[in-house]
Design an enzyme around this catalytic site. Sequence first.
Site, short mmCIF file in Angstrom:
data_model
loop_
_atom_site.label_atom_id
_atom_site.label_comp_id
_atom_site.label_asym_id
_atom_site.label_seq_id
_atom_site.Cartn_x
_atom_site.Cartn_y
_atom_site.Cartn_z
CG HIS A 1 -7.60 14.64 0.45
ND1 HIS A 1 -6.46 15.35 -0.52
CD2 HIS A 1 -6.75 13.43 -0.96
CE1 HIS A 1 -5.91 14.87 -1.74
NE2 HIS A 1 -6.64 13.53 -1.68
CG HIS B 1 -9.10 8.65 -0.60
ND1 HIS B 1 -9.56 9.51 -1.57
CD2 HIS B 1 -7.63 9.51 -0.50
CE1 HIS B 1 -9.08 9.52 -2.52
NE2 HIS B 1 -7.58 10.12 -2.13
CG ASN C 1 -2.67 8.54 -2.71
OD1 ASN C 1 -2.67 7.44 -1.41
ND2 ASN C 1 -4.10 9.06 -3.29
#
Length: 123
Positions: A109, A111, A96
């Site tokens: 990051h 996921h 995101n």
Amino acid sequence: MDNCIFCKIAAKQIPSTIVYEDDDLLAFKDINPAAPVHLLLIPKRHVATLSDCDDSHVDLLGKLLRLAPRLAAEFGCAVSMDADGVPSGGFKTLINSGPDGGQEVYHLHLHMYGGPRPWRNQH
Ligand code: AMP
Ligand code: ZN
């Protein structure tokens, strides 16, 4: 980076369930898992978003992406084909970026979601 929760996790200043670590990367369990397996893969060095990455981050991004299937296999989520070529297993990767991308934590990051479905609705 001061006040970055994932920098603090990388520095072991706040607890997390770490599942992988090397010189550049860290992976740990998401505190609010949206799937049976939900890991977060981060660079140890602070980068806020994918939009902050340039050519100097290409190696790091490659390592980050490469780590996902490795951990997926470790956590029983690898894609496999039976003798008839029918696939099973599998996982989802997601980054995101920014408010419109649904990013809540401003430390890059990836996921990694996996495990038998159903997963939480939005995923
Ligand atoms: P995003 O919306 O892509 O920024 O995702 C942030 C993710 O970080 C969410 O899935 C949160 O559940 C997760 N998260 C936030 N704080 C922690 C923490 N202290 N340890 C593990 N995961 C966290
Ligand atoms: Zn950070």
